[in-house]
Design an enzyme around this catalytic site. Structure first.
Site, mmCIF file in Angstrom:
data_model
loop_
_atom_site.group_PDB
_atom_site.id
_atom_site.type_symbol
_atom_site.label_atom_id
_atom_site.label_comp_id
_atom_site.label_asym_id
_atom_site.label_seq_id
_atom_site.Cartn_x
_atom_site.Cartn_y
_atom_site.Cartn_z
ATOM 1 N N ARG A 122 25.979 97.838 -18.367
ATOM 2 C CA ARG A 122 26.017 97.683 -16.895
ATOM 3 C C ARG A 122 24.634 97.644 -16.271
ATOM 4 O O ARG A 122 24.432 98.001 -15.121
ATOM 5 C CB ARG A 122 26.840 98.804 -16.250
ATOM 6 C CG ARG A 122 28.276 98.806 -16.704
ATOM 7 C CD ARG A 122 29.182 99.442 -15.683
ATOM 8 N NE ARG A 122 30.551 99.409 -16.171
ATOM 9 C CZ ARG A 122 31.076 100.353 -16.942
ATOM 10 N NH1 ARG A 122 30.353 101.417 -17.280
ATOM 11 N NH2 ARG A 122 32.298 100.236 -17.351
ATOM 12 N N HIS A 267 13.599 69.797 -15.222
ATOM 13 C CA HIS A 267 14.006 70.358 -13.932
ATOM 14 C C HIS A 267 12.927 70.153 -12.853
ATOM 15 O O HIS A 267 13.204 69.648 -11.757
ATOM 16 C CB HIS A 267 14.325 71.848 -14.111
ATOM 17 C CG HIS A 267 14.623 72.562 -12.839
ATOM 18 N ND1 HIS A 267 15.815 72.387 -12.158
ATOM 19 C CD2 HIS A 267 13.879 73.419 -12.088
ATOM 20 C CE1 HIS A 267 15.783 73.124 -11.055
ATOM 21 N NE2 HIS A 267 14.620 73.754 -10.995
HETATM 22 P P1 NAD Z 1 11.848 76.175 -20.580
HETATM 23 O O1 NAD Z 1 12.050 77.639 -20.599
HETATM 24 O O2 NAD Z 1 12.832 75.346 -21.324
HETATM 25 O O3 NAD Z 1 10.378 75.851 -21.104
HETATM 26 C C1 NAD Z 1 9.975 74.496 -21.245
HETATM 27 C C2 NAD Z 1 9.431 74.246 -22.666
HETATM 28 O O4 NAD Z 1 8.148 74.831 -22.785
HETATM 29 C C3 NAD Z 1 10.272 74.859 -23.780
HETATM 30 O O5 NAD Z 1 10.343 73.944 -24.819
HETATM 31 C C4 NAD Z 1 9.466 76.079 -24.208
HETATM 32 O O6 NAD Z 1 9.676 76.412 -25.566
HETATM 33 C C5 NAD Z 1 8.072 75.615 -23.974
HETATM 34 N N1 NAD Z 1 7.087 76.654 -23.687
HETATM 35 C C6 NAD Z 1 7.246 77.748 -22.910
HETATM 36 N N2 NAD Z 1 6.076 78.385 -22.762
HETATM 37 C C7 NAD Z 1 5.162 77.699 -23.491
HETATM 38 C C8 NAD Z 1 3.779 77.847 -23.711
HETATM 39 N N3 NAD Z 1 3.063 78.810 -23.127
HETATM 40 N N4 NAD Z 1 3.147 76.943 -24.520
HETATM 41 C C9 NAD Z 1 3.850 75.918 -25.087
HETATM 42 N N5 NAD Z 1 5.158 75.713 -24.873
HETATM 43 C C10 NAD Z 1 5.808 76.600 -24.088
HETATM 44 O O7 NAD Z 1 11.830 75.595 -19.113
HETATM 45 P P2 NAD Z 1 11.136 76.018 -17.746
HETATM 46 O O8 NAD Z 1 10.699 74.755 -17.135
HETATM 47 O O9 NAD Z 1 10.187 77.135 -17.903
HETATM 48 O O10 NAD Z 1 12.372 76.619 -16.912
HETATM 49 C C11 NAD Z 1 13.474 75.815 -16.569
HETATM 50 C C12 NAD Z 1 14.652 76.726 -16.330
HETATM 51 O O11 NAD Z 1 14.340 77.633 -15.264
HETATM 52 C C13 NAD Z 1 15.901 75.977 -15.910
HETATM 53 O O12 NAD Z 1 16.972 76.460 -16.673
HETATM 54 C C14 NAD Z 1 16.082 76.350 -14.447
HETATM 55 O O13 NAD Z 1 17.431 76.362 -14.052
HETATM 56 C C15 NAD Z 1 15.487 77.722 -14.417
HETATM 57 N N6 NAD Z 1 15.035 78.153 -13.086
HETATM 58 C C16 NAD Z 1 15.436 79.366 -12.640
HETATM 59 C C17 NAD Z 1 15.021 79.834 -11.413
HETATM 60 C C18 NAD Z 1 15.404 81.204 -10.962
HETATM 61 O O14 NAD Z 1 15.150 81.566 -9.798
HETATM 62 N N7 NAD Z 1 15.997 82.018 -11.813
HETATM 63 C C19 NAD Z 1 14.170 79.044 -10.615
HETATM 64 C C20 NAD Z 1 13.756 77.811 -11.103
HETATM 65 C C21 NAD Z 1 14.195 77.368 -12.347
#
Ligand code: NAD
Length: 369
Positions: A122, A267
């Site tokens: 929880r 995204h």
């Molecule tokens: P992601 O987590 O898929 O990362 C993108 C890619 O970068 C992945 O392949 C990952 O392995 C790689 N990666 C991560 N850090 C790295 C680094 N330092 N060096 C090399 N590669 C690295 O995607 P993202 O763009 O970080 O996040 C997208 C997600 O976030 C979506 O699911 C979206 O819905 C969510 N999101 C959530 C909120 C929220 O408020 N919770 C807001 C915006 C987006």
């Protein structure tokens, strides 16, 4: 060069630490929060290979030991099977209520691990250690956690605030240029929605930031996080103002759905194109000047970002199919599409009074151009 943004949510306040070297000193940063010197870390394979050793060393320096689970990278990991895996693993590690879980990765890991922490016993406390620009400026702050459903993105989740966010600007150095720029889409969004000065700053400093200028990066992250924190404190559960953070997302989510949430459109890329379309729609409705959408597009293009629909590879559905996809967005209320539009750069507002034909017209023209 280290900065701290405080998120003063009553009873759930926390700090977002921003700057270089934070992973190296992760142990010192989190020790004050620990009941015992042991943490459970969940990461993805890419981040794990590149940076887990440094995190382990940084924790060890303060006498903190860790166990780690690594999951496949990519949006598909934000799903029931991986949520189950996380929760099972955390229970196997005998994570207790007083312990800390670390989400070490981009937005996918942050959203998934945050949700696993929300439902484990929880609710256990968790720390966000975001490693993408997108996660550092947006997803790690504000407590939205969750997974995707086959019916749509982010449809299952909970609000669960982290107890600390460690945004180490050094880790951004290993991101692919494409992932970096996708995150930049969210940075631009902040300027466009509420801070014209910040947008102007980005027009000047964006290229240096992209080239790796650490001072510029820390400043952009700090300003973005500060803006997000201010909005989240005003409206944690999105009854009003927080919706402004969705500028560009109604269009963006439809484009993500149309491209099957695939590598064709990340995204943040969808958000950037969506911002350009939202400003175009605002100008056509006479809300902002005609110059504003072209200024937005000029900056996105100067940064080498996807800006127009034809920057997306492959074919897209027609305008009315895209409009239907918008209708499936979470932001639909009583069947009415809600849009974030703008009266100018830095002056976004929420409305559900958008004529369907105007949206259709913008999409038709964007598909034709
Ligand atoms: P992601 O987590 O898929 O990362 C993108 C890619 O970068 C992945 O392949 C990952 O392995 C790689 N990666 C991560 N850090 C790295 C680094 N330092 N060096 C090399 N590669 C690295 O995607 P993202 O763009 O970080 O996040 C997208 C997600 O976030 C979506 O699911 C979206 O819905 C969510 N999101 C959530 C909120 C929220 O408020 N919770 C807001 C915006 C987006």
């Amino acid at each position: 060069m280290r900065e701290t943004v405080h998120v003063p949510l009553p009873g759930r306040a926390y700090d977002v630490r921003i700057g270089p070297g934070l992973i190296d000193r992760a142990g010192a940063e989190i020790t004050p929060l620990l009941a015992r010197p042991k943490v459970a870390v969940i990461t993805d394979d890419t981040v794990g290979t590149l940076h887990l050793g440094a995190l382990e060393a940084g924790l060890k320096q303060a006498g903190v030991s860790m166990t780690a689970l690594s999951l496949p990278p990519g949006e598909a990991t934000k799903s029931w099977p991986h949520l189950m895996r996380c929760v099972d693993w955390l229970l196997d590690q005998k994570v207790e209520r007083g312990d800390l879980v670390l989400a070490f990765g981009g937005g996918v890991i942050g959203d998934l691990v945050g949700f696993a922490s929300a439902i484990l016993r929880r609710g256990v406390r968790f720390v966000q250690v975001p490693t993408t620009l997108l996660a550092q400026v947006d997803s790690s702050v504000g407590g939205k956690t969750g997974i995707n459903a086959s019916q749509g993105k982010n449809l299952i989740g909970a609000f669960h605030q982290p107890v600390l966010v460690l945004a180490d600007s050094d880790v951004l150095g290993t991101l692919t240029p494409r992932d970096f720029l996708a995150g930049y889409g969210e940075v631009v969004k902040y300027g466009l929605l509420g801070d014209a000065d910040f947008f102007e700053w980005l027009e000047i400093n964006g290229p240096a930031l992209e080239q790796g200028d650490e001072v510029a990066r820390v400043e952009a992250i700090r300003r973005s996080v500060q803006m997000k924190a201010d909005i989240v404190v005003r409206d944690e559960t999105e009854q009003g103002d927080r919706a402004l953070l969705n500028l560009g997302h109604t269009f963006g989510h439809a484009l993500e759905a149309a491209t099957g949430y695939s590598d064709r459109l990340l995204h943040g890329e969808g958000v950037a194109i969506g911002c350009a379309l939202a400003f175009e729609l605002s100008a056509r409705l006479g809300l902002c000047s005609q110059e504003d959408p072209s200024r937005v597009r000029t900056h996105l293009k100067a940064m080498g970002m996807k800006t127009d629909l034809h920057d997306i590879s492959g074919s897209l559905p027609d305008a009315s199919a895209l409009l239907d996809l918008m209708g499936q967005d979470k932001k639909v209320v009583q069947g009415k599409l809600r849009f974030i539009l703008a009266r100018g750069i830095g002056e976004a507002f929420l409305t559900s009074e958008v004529p369907r034909d105007a949206v259709l017209g913008v999409l038709q023209d964007a598909l034709r151009e």
